[in-house]
Design a protein around this motif. Structure first.
Motif, mmCIF file in Angstrom:
data_model
loop_
_atom_site.group_PDB
_atom_site.id
_atom_site.type_symbol
_atom_site.label_atom_id
_atom_site.label_comp_id
_atom_site.label_asym_id
_atom_site.label_seq_id
_atom_site.Cartn_x
_atom_site.Cartn_y
_atom_site.Cartn_z
ATOM 1 N N LEU A 150 32.015 22.684 65.687
ATOM 2 C CA LEU A 150 32.447 22.235 64.240
ATOM 3 C C LEU A 150 32.054 21.711 63.835
ATOM 4 N N THR A 151 31.132 20.706 63.891
ATOM 5 C CA THR A 151 30.005 19.807 63.043
ATOM 6 C C THR A 151 28.941 20.730 62.380
ATOM 7 N N SER A 152 28.282 21.543 63.952
ATOM 8 C CA SER A 152 27.157 22.114 63.112
ATOM 9 C C SER A 152 27.696 23.737 62.749
ATOM 10 N N LEU A 153 28.609 24.034 62.916
ATOM 11 C CA LEU A 153 29.687 24.591 61.275
ATOM 12 C C LEU A 153 29.622 24.478 60.279
ATOM 13 N N ALA A 154 30.367 23.163 60.271
ATOM 14 C CA ALA A 154 30.320 22.811 58.272
ATOM 15 C C ALA A 154 28.656 22.361 57.841
ATOM 16 N N GLU A 155 28.242 21.471 58.600
ATOM 17 C CA GLU A 155 26.805 21.243 58.557
ATOM 18 C C GLU A 155 26.259 21.729 57.972
ATOM 19 N N GLY A 156 25.776 23.110 58.630
ATOM 20 C CA GLY A 156 24.939 24.209 58.166
ATOM 21 C C GLY A 156 25.365 25.265 57.268
ATOM 22 N N ARG A 157 26.905 25.522 57.336
ATOM 23 C CA ARG A 157 26.742 26.366 56.119
ATOM 24 C C ARG A 157 27.729 26.296 55.798
#
Length: 163
Positions: A150-157
């Motif tokens: 979830l962090t990756s999705l949020a911070e990624g885009r």
């Protein structure tokens, strides 16, 4: 309800709490997946739904190891977190903002679960319930993985799109 007199009583109370929580999460995840605008977020919710089904099964195994039938106990904390998330889904008017908000709400759930499973593992080990600790560790590992994703999705885009 019986009095809490021992660490084992605490463990069983938390086991019932988490069983209830996971069952509620099973109801919330399909709604979140349906509302997600991002395909990646939808897939993340759908994947975690599958994981959560396995987590419920592992909790049922732990109940069995304790000689108990699986039973939930209302968890006001998870109810509150999920209710707050439902409100956020209703209030968001922009799909990107909705996705960012759902990630934040989902991470609140993950962080609650991480805290609770960590405690249960420590107690299970203290009680010599190593098989239960191993089952709970599998779930904790999945919760950490879901949080990282979830962090990756949020911070990624997704946070940028919401801005």
């Amino acid at each position: 309800m019986s009095a809490t007199k021992s660490l084992e009583d605490l463990f069983v109370n938390l086991l019932k709490d988490m069983y209830y929580a996971e069952k509620q999460i099973l109801k919330a995840l399909p709604k979140m997946a349906k509302k997600a605008d991002s395909n990646e977020l939808r897939q993340a919710f759908e994947h975690h739904l599958e994981e959560t089904q396995g987590q419920v099964e592992r909790l049922e195994e732990v109940f069995g190891l304790c000689g108990l039938k699986p039973a939930g106990k209302t968890c006001p904390a998870i109810k509150g977190i999920l209710e707050e998330g439902e409100e956020g889904m209703k209030d968001a008017k922009d799909p990107d903002v909705l996705d960012a908000g759902m990630i934040a709400d989902a991470q609140a759930v993950e962080h609650y679960e991480i805290a609770r499973y960590g405690t249960m593992i420590a107690w299970a080990k203290q009680l010599g319930m190593n098989e239960a600790a191993g089952l709970l560790q599998q779930t904790l590992d999945q919760e950490y993985g879901a949080d990282r994703h979830l962090t990756s999705l949020a911070e990624g885009r997704l946070n940028r799109e919401a801005a």
